[in-house]
Design a protein around this motif. Structure first.
Motif, PDB file in Angstrom:
ATOM      1  N   ASN A 152       0.839  -1.199   0.000  1.00 50.16           N
ATOM      2  CA  ASN A 152       0.000   0.000   0.000  1.00 50.16           C
ATOM      3  C   ASN A 152       0.869   1.242   0.000  1.00 50.16           C
ATOM      4  O   ASN A 152       1.858   1.306   0.724  1.00 50.16           O
ATOM      5  CB  ASN A 152      -0.867   0.040   1.268  1.00 50.16           C
ATOM      6  N   GLY A 153       0.498   2.211  -0.792  1.00 52.92           N
ATOM      7  CA  GLY A 153       1.225   3.471  -0.801  1.00 52.92           C
ATOM      8  C   GLY A 153       2.534   3.419  -1.564  1.00 52.92           C
ATOM      9  O   GLY A 153       3.319   4.357  -1.516  1.00 52.92           O
ATOM     10  N   SER A 154       2.792   2.321  -2.290  1.00 54.91           N
ATOM     11  CA  SER A 154       4.063   2.244  -3.014  1.00 54.91           C
ATOM     12  C   SER A 154       4.010   3.026  -4.326  1.00 54.91           C
ATOM     13  O   SER A 154       5.048   3.234  -4.961  1.00 54.91           O
ATOM     14  CB  SER A 154       4.445   0.784  -3.274  1.00 54.91           C
ATOM     15  N   GLY A 155       2.826   3.453  -4.737  1.00 58.47           N
ATOM     16  CA  GLY A 155       2.740   4.300  -5.928  1.00 58.47           C
ATOM     17  C   GLY A 155       2.089   3.624  -7.116  1.00 58.47           C
ATOM     18  O   GLY A 155       2.195   4.117  -8.241  1.00 58.47           O
ATOM     19  N   LYS A 156       1.377   2.520  -6.895  1.00 62.24           N
ATOM     20  CA  LYS A 156       0.742   1.813  -8.012  1.00 62.24           C
ATOM     21  C   LYS A 156      -0.335   2.673  -8.669  1.00 62.24           C
ATOM     22  O   LYS A 156      -0.384   2.798  -9.888  1.00 62.24           O
ATOM     23  CB  LYS A 156       0.121   0.491  -7.517  1.00 62.24           C
ATOM     24  N   SER A 157      -1.195   3.263  -7.830  1.00 62.53           N
ATOM     25  CA  SER A 157      -2.246   4.103  -8.411  1.00 62.53           C
ATOM     26  C   SER A 157      -1.667   5.374  -9.008  1.00 62.53           C
ATOM     27  O   SER A 157      -2.208   5.909  -9.977  1.00 62.53           O
ATOM     28  CB  SER A 157      -3.305   4.451  -7.363  1.00 62.53           C
ATOM     29  N   ASN A 158      -0.560   5.860  -8.439  1.00 63.60           N
ATOM     30  CA  ASN A 158       0.090   7.026  -9.038  1.00 63.60           C
ATOM     31  C   ASN A 158       0.575   6.710 -10.449  1.00 63.60           C
ATOM     32  O   ASN A 158       0.479   7.546 -11.357  1.00 63.60           O
ATOM     33  CB  ASN A 158       1.266   7.497  -8.177  1.00 63.60           C
ATOM     34  N   LEU A 159       1.067   5.494 -10.633  1.00 62.40           N
ATOM     35  CA  LEU A 159       1.507   5.072 -11.960  1.00 62.40           C
ATOM     36  C   LEU A 159       0.303   5.018 -12.915  1.00 62.40           C
ATOM     37  O   LEU A 159       0.369   5.499 -14.053  1.00 62.40           O
ATOM     38  CB  LEU A 159       2.162   3.695 -11.853  1.00 62.40           C
ATOM     39  N   THR A 195       0.363  18.036  -7.293  1.00 69.01           N
ATOM     40  CA  THR A 195       0.673  16.758  -7.934  1.00 69.01           C
ATOM     41  C   THR A 195       2.175  16.555  -8.090  1.00 69.01           C
ATOM     42  O   THR A 195       2.640  15.450  -8.342  1.00 69.01           O
ATOM     43  CB  THR A 195       0.040  16.683  -9.341  1.00 69.01           C
ATOM     44  N   LEU A 196       2.905  17.623  -7.932  1.00 67.56           N
ATOM     45  CA  LEU A 196       4.353  17.535  -8.107  1.00 67.56           C
ATOM     46  C   LEU A 196       4.998  16.755  -6.957  1.00 67.56           C
ATOM     47  O   LEU A 196       4.550  16.853  -5.819  1.00 67.56           O
ATOM     48  CB  LEU A 196       4.893  18.965  -8.107  1.00 67.56           C
ATOM     49  N   TRP A 197       6.039  16.012  -7.267  1.00 68.00           N
ATOM     50  CA  TRP A 197       6.838  15.307  -6.253  1.00 68.00           C
ATOM     51  C   TRP A 197       7.112  16.248  -5.085  1.00 68.00           C
ATOM     52  O   TRP A 197       7.629  17.359  -5.280  1.00 68.00           O
ATOM     53  CB  TRP A 197       8.122  14.816  -6.906  1.00 68.00           C
ATOM     54  N   GLU A 245       8.148  -0.318  -4.890  1.00 63.54           N
ATOM     55  CA  GLU A 245       8.369  -0.086  -3.466  1.00 63.54           C
ATOM     56  C   GLU A 245       8.715   1.388  -3.293  1.00 63.54           C
ATOM     57  O   GLU A 245       8.923   2.092  -4.271  1.00 63.54           O
ATOM     58  CB  GLU A 245       9.512  -0.977  -2.947  1.00 63.54           C
ATOM     59  N   ARG A 246       8.723   1.848  -2.022  1.00 73.09           N
ATOM     60  CA  ARG A 246       9.090   3.247  -1.808  1.00 73.09           C
ATOM     61  C   ARG A 246      10.431   3.323  -1.123  1.00 73.09           C
ATOM     62  O   ARG A 246      10.679   2.634  -0.142  1.00 73.09           O
ATOM     63  CB  ARG A 246       8.024   3.952  -0.972  1.00 73.09           C
ATOM     64  N   ARG A 247      11.315   4.172  -1.691  1.00 71.52           N
ATOM     65  CA  ARG A 247      12.609   4.419  -1.065  1.00 71.52           C
ATOM     66  C   ARG A 247      12.716   5.911  -0.825  1.00 71.52           C
ATOM     67  O   ARG A 247      12.639   6.678  -1.783  1.00 71.52           O
ATOM     68  CB  ARG A 247      13.747   4.000  -2.007  1.00 71.52           C
TER      69      ARG A 247
HETATM   70  N1  LIG Z   1       2.988  15.077  -4.432  1.00 72.29           N
HETATM   71  C1  LIG Z   1       3.460  13.956  -3.864  1.00 72.29           C
HETATM   72  N2  LIG Z   1       4.781  13.806  -3.623  1.00 72.29           N
HETATM   73  C2  LIG Z   1       5.267  12.678  -3.045  1.00 72.29           C
HETATM   74  N3  LIG Z   1       4.513  11.635  -2.685  1.00 72.29           N
HETATM   75  C3  LIG Z   1       3.186  11.726  -2.915  1.00 72.29           C
HETATM   76  C4  LIG Z   1       2.587  12.873  -3.516  1.00 72.29           C
HETATM   77  N4  LIG Z   1       1.248  12.677  -3.599  1.00 72.29           N
HETATM   78  C5  LIG Z   1       1.030  11.438  -3.099  1.00 72.29           C
HETATM   79  N5  LIG Z   1       2.185  10.868  -2.673  1.00 72.29           N
HETATM   80  C6  LIG Z   1       2.351   9.557  -2.044  1.00 72.29           C
HETATM   81  O1  LIG Z   1       1.911   8.529  -2.907  1.00 72.29           O
HETATM   82  C7  LIG Z   1       1.417   7.471  -2.112  1.00 72.29           C
HETATM   83  C8  LIG Z   1       0.119   6.930  -2.695  1.00 72.29           C
HETATM   84  O2  LIG Z   1       0.437   6.128  -3.721  1.00 72.29           O
HETATM   85  P1  LIG Z   1      -0.656   5.247  -4.441  1.00 72.29           P
HETATM   86  O3  LIG Z   1      -0.210   5.163  -5.834  1.00 72.29           O
HETATM   87  O4  LIG Z   1      -2.043   5.731  -4.172  1.00 72.29           O
HETATM   88  O5  LIG Z   1      -0.426   3.880  -3.659  1.00 72.29           O
HETATM   89  P2  LIG Z   1      -0.909   2.442  -3.980  1.00 72.29           P
HETATM   90  O6  LIG Z   1       0.352   1.700  -4.354  1.00 72.29           O
HETATM   91  O7  LIG Z   1      -1.473   1.952  -2.696  1.00 72.29           O
HETATM   92  O8  LIG Z   1      -1.896   2.508  -5.105  1.00 72.29           O
HETATM   93  C9  LIG Z   1       1.107   8.000  -0.755  1.00 72.29           C
HETATM   94  O9  LIG Z   1       1.887   7.288   0.167  1.00 72.29           O
HETATM   95  C10 LIG Z   1       1.477   9.443  -0.809  1.00 72.29           C
HETATM   96  O10 LIG Z   1       2.223   9.788   0.320  1.00 72.29           O
END
Ligand SMILES: Nc1ncnc2c1ncn2[C@@H]1O[C@H](COP(=O)(O)OP(=O)(O)O)[C@@H](O)[C@H]1O
Ligand SMILES: [Mg+2]
Length: 390
Positions: free
Chosen positions: A30-37, A65-67, A366-368
């Protein structure tokens, strides 16, 4: 087919280069960035539809939305010796998205406007957009190149190295892909645009009692399932009439033994229904369980008679009973014969079934230090990537 996806400074994707195959299974905690991708890819698709700036605004604007981490990690921080500390920004704000395949590549670079130049100071500005031939950007492979408001196109007739600059500048909020559409002078732009426009994204279909998929809806030919599933009944009937109806029946029988989908026609308005063993009448849209309805939605999406170049699913397993996952995996594998597929998933059974399919590749995130990274970079053969500069 896409072979590389590249994202920089979008949410947790600080700098991510992902190799893609025909069937890609994306997993990670969870929170590794899958949905962000998933979202980054959807944003990329919106450039070709003219929706990238409004969509970023809906997500809270470029600043949100920026890092959110630092521009660089010092070596001490990377080794865990010091905490991450804020520094004064040295580089310009730059959110970049791109992809490439064997024949073409595309990248877009979004930034902020000059301060005070406009009321729309939160609206991102498209700084650079490029289309090139081949998998990696090289100056000599550039075909269409936008810098700020100016677009130039490599002029094939005038010989290599010659450029034609378009007389009409483009607005900072318009992608060159929507603004310029002359197939003779830039056929590669039309090719890239049409490819991107065919991409399809499905996440979390609504299945509550008011969900569009449960309602009686006007029945028109629907080779493509709508994002919200509103045309489910029409899409299923379209598969019956012009698509692979036998595969639909198999997919339903596979998941619910003895059951069959029925489309009830109320004088041109369609409703989905399921005839099940042991019941005297079929169950209508409003009566189907969440999981059953979601499975029908996924079947309609995956059996589309007009398959997209790329199909992206975010957690399709949501609210499905684990017993349905092998059937879902078969549907996804079947779709990957006609479309490149990306599936984000948490469900071990679905992942395991997909990983057994030929041509499948698993991408573990994963998150680093807050940034999304590939967990097993060495095993993945990460392709070369080069961003255009400003
Ligand atoms: N602007 C941002 N900069 C850095 N991290 C972010 C930003 N916006 C969201 N996040 C991080 O992205 C993570 C959510 O990733 P998400 O893709 O939803 O996870 P999952 O893998 O569960 O789908 C959260 O942990 C959040 O802290
Ligand atoms: Mg997620």
């Amino acid at each position: 087919m896409l072979s590389t996806l590249a994202i920089a400074n979008y949410r947790s994707l600080r700098e991510l280069i992902v190799p893609l195959g025909p069937l890609n299974v994306i997993t990670g905690p969870n929170g590794s960035g899958k949905s962000n991708l998933y979202r980054a890819l959807r944003l990329l698709a919106l450039t070709a539809r003219g929706g990238v700036i409004p969509s970023l605004a809906r997500e809270g604007g470029l600043q949100s939305t920026l890092w959110a981490g630092p521009e660089r990690f010092s070596r001490a921080v990377a080794k865990g010796e010091y905490a991450v500390q804020g520094t004064v920004r040295k580089d310009a704000v730059s959110l970049k998205l791109g992809f490439s395949g064997e024949t073409f590549g595309y990248a877009i670079d979004l930034g902020l406007p000059m301060p005070g130049s406009s009321y729309f100071s939160l609206d991102p500005v498209i700084k650079r957009e490029c289309i090139w031939g081949g998998p990696v950007l090289r100056p000599s492979a550039l075909l269409v190149d936008r810098q700020g408001p100016m677009i130039r196109i490599r002029d094939e007739d005038a010989g290599r190295g010659e450029w034609t600059t378009l007389a009409q500048p483009v607005a900072s909020f318009d992608s060159m892909m929507t603004e310029f559409a002359d197939p003779r002078s830039a056929p590669e732009m039309i090719a890239v645009r049409e490819q991107i426009r065919s991409w399809r994204f499905y996440d979390h279909f609504r299945t509550d009692e008011h969900a569009p998929a449960r309602q009686v809806q006007i029945g028109t030919h629907s080779p493509v399932l709508a994002d919200d599933g509103a045309n489910l009944a029409a899409a299923l009937q379209t598969i019956r009439e012009i698509g692979d109806g036998a595969a639909l029946d198999t997919a339903i029988g596979d998941a619910f033994p003895g059951a069959r989908v029925e489309i009830v026609n109320h004088e041109g308005r369609f409703e989905v229904a399921l005839r099940q063993e042991g019941l005297l009448r079929s169950l209508r849209g409003a009566e189907l369980s969440d999981g059953t309805l979601r499975y029908l939605l996924l079947a309609a999406a995956l059996l589309s008679p007009r398959p997209p170049a790329l199909l992206v699913l975010d957690e399709p397993e949501t609210s499905l009973h684990p017993d349905l996952l092998p059937s879902l995996a078969r549907l996804i594998a079947r779709a990957s014969a006609h479309s490149q597929v990306l599936v984000v998933s948490h469900a071990a059974r679905l992942v395991a079934a997909l990983e057994r399919e030929a041509g499948s590749q698993s991408i573990v995130l994963e998150r680093r230090l807050g940034a999304t990274a590939l967990a097993d970079e060495d095993a993945l053969d990460v392709p070369a990537w080069k961003w255009p500069s400003r």
